[in-house]
Motif scaffolding. Sequence first.
Motif, PDB file in Angstrom:
ATOM      1  N   ASN A  24       0.707  -1.238   0.093  1.00  0.00           N
ATOM      2  CA  ASN A  24       0.099  -0.114   0.247  1.00  0.00           C
ATOM      3  C   ASN A  24       0.909   1.235  -0.117  1.00  0.00           C
ATOM      4  N   TRP A  25       2.106   0.987  -0.265  1.00  0.00           N
ATOM      5  CA  TRP A  25       3.184   2.197   0.072  1.00  0.00           C
ATOM      6  C   TRP A  25       3.036   3.475  -0.851  1.00  0.00           C
ATOM      7  N   TYR A  26       2.620   3.151  -2.115  1.00  0.00           N
ATOM      8  CA  TYR A  26       2.528   4.057  -3.098  1.00  0.00           C
ATOM      9  C   TYR A  26       1.357   5.256  -2.792  1.00  0.00           C
ATOM     10  N   ILE A  55       1.957   7.225   0.355  1.00  0.00           N
ATOM     11  CA  ILE A  55       2.826   8.281   0.248  1.00  0.00           C
ATOM     12  C   ILE A  55       2.104   9.476  -0.439  1.00  0.00           C
ATOM     13  N   ALA A  56       1.280   9.258  -1.430  1.00  0.00           N
ATOM     14  CA  ALA A  56       0.402  10.419  -1.903  1.00  0.00           C
ATOM     15  C   ALA A  56      -0.625  10.964  -0.900  1.00  0.00           C
ATOM     16  N   PHE A  99      -6.699   6.411  -8.327  1.00  0.00           N
ATOM     17  CA  PHE A  99      -5.864   5.135  -8.514  1.00  0.00           C
ATOM     18  C   PHE A  99      -6.363   4.049  -9.304  1.00  0.00           C
ATOM     19  N   ILE A 145      -3.197   3.222 -11.312  1.00  0.00           N
ATOM     20  CA  ILE A 145      -1.940   3.862 -10.767  1.00  0.00           C
ATOM     21  C   ILE A 145      -1.758   2.429  -9.701  1.00  0.00           C
ATOM     22  N   GLY A 186       1.015  -0.103  -4.777  1.00  0.00           N
ATOM     23  CA  GLY A 186       2.251  -0.600  -4.176  1.00  0.00           C
ATOM     24  C   GLY A 186       2.894  -1.140  -5.462  1.00  0.00           C
ATOM     25  N   PRO A 187       4.029  -1.737  -5.078  1.00  0.00           N
ATOM     26  CA  PRO A 187       4.909  -2.501  -6.053  1.00  0.00           C
ATOM     27  C   PRO A 187       4.139  -3.542  -6.672  1.00  0.00           C
TER      28      PRO A 187
END
Length: 506
Positions: A213-215, A218-219, A491, A496, A499-500
């Motif tokens: 869930n990182w991306y 960050i946003a 997203f 988008i 996460g990776p």
Amino acid sequence: MATEKQKNSGRFAWFLNGIEKVGNKLPDPFILFFYLALIIIVLSWFISLFNVSFIQPGEEEVLYIKSLISVEGLEFILTSMLDNFVGFKPLGLVLAMMIGIGLADKVGLLETAIKSTIIKAPKSLITYAVIFTGIMGNIASDAAFVIVPPLAAIVFYNVGRHPLAGLAAGFAGVGSGFTANLMITGTDALLSGISTEVMESLGSDIVVTPVDNWYFMIASVFILSIVGAFVTDKIVEPRLGTYKGEAGRVFEKVTPLELKALKRATFVGIIYIAFLIIVISIPNSPLRNEDGGLVPSLFLDGIIPFIIFFFLAVAITYGMTTKKIESSRSIGEMIGEAMKDMSGFIVLIFTAAQFIAYFSWTNIGTWIAVSGANALESIGLTGITVILGFVLFTAILNLFIFSGSAQWALEAPIFVKLFYFLDYHPAFVQVAYRIADSSTNVITPMNPYIMIVLSFMRDYDKKAGIGTLMALMLPYSVFFLLTWIVLLLLFVFLGIPFGPGVTVHL
């Protein structure tokens, strides 16, 4: 009156004023939680008359609503009262944190640090800095609830702004923005571990990792900082009007001795952090996990003691330099003074702890969650609408169950399975859960830190009550949730990754 309120036009302002007026007519929080505990006692008995049963998600165990008006219930009430109080996690956390933070405050370190940094920043950026700091504060877990709001109030007061607006902004950043961060935190590891266990129970080899869930998070940090500042500057503070109280701490100019002490304390703080980094970096460090990682690890599990020792180290250095600490006796006396300031919070927690323990023991919270999930599933929504329904349901459920991990452990076996058969990625479902769960953290009565924030509020407005706090925090919950829903849809429709390699569908 501590506040000279401005006249507000518009339905939303009228609505908030109504909430404050009605809420402030409620009894003192100590008595209010006593009444709520009585209501749970009677309600548990009434529901139990119908032999209500349901399946415990994940464990496939049949549970019943247990009555507190029974031999078993009476035994629980009498034998658990002390354990409910002294074992209440936020109580120990707050009092332990006050050992370090309280000493730093009493010797004057916090005041000098604020005067030398934040207050010198452009006033237009202060609100953004407070919200951003609050959101990032979840690195320290629940400790951020104790640290950020009161400091934010002090900052606002000393730049000529309303201290309650600063406190609200700090509390909103910590609470409603709790799940977002620029770094991978313990929350990521905890939730992803629960999600992975659910997938394993389905016989799937899909693993949800802490970075999945990182991306999105960050946003979220930057967008919520902007939205939170907007709510503070355009809704919350204008409604509060001009602050007329004198309870706030007025900062004097930093003296050469204070500046010297701050530099020494900063140096000690840097040495302390560098030492931790070195210990963590050592191969096979006991502060890392078996795989050599930090999420999860002993370091993150023990973050509170590390924070306490940090504040003690810098506070003692500062106090000895300024001669405010002349002996070891001075340290104990100052910590004792800090603890006295928490007496009101300790009193409130006694009844709050009983209410929360009763609510949990009766299984009413779990029953509400399972019943709501079944109702949502029976509606038969498809596409993205079912996710939006899940988000709204979770936001409402958070009003009854305050614990991100506990609530996800309850919801994941239901919804991860449900959405898995609809071809949704479990990490995407987890994102939807996280935005809903965090948004309403600042308005749920199940949040024990609401009590400490209310005690901070009364330092500036003696007449502040539950209604005042709810009226302050509701705009943040609404705007954060709506913003997060829009971001989630962006997203989704723009493709988008969350996460990776993580997208909406498997």
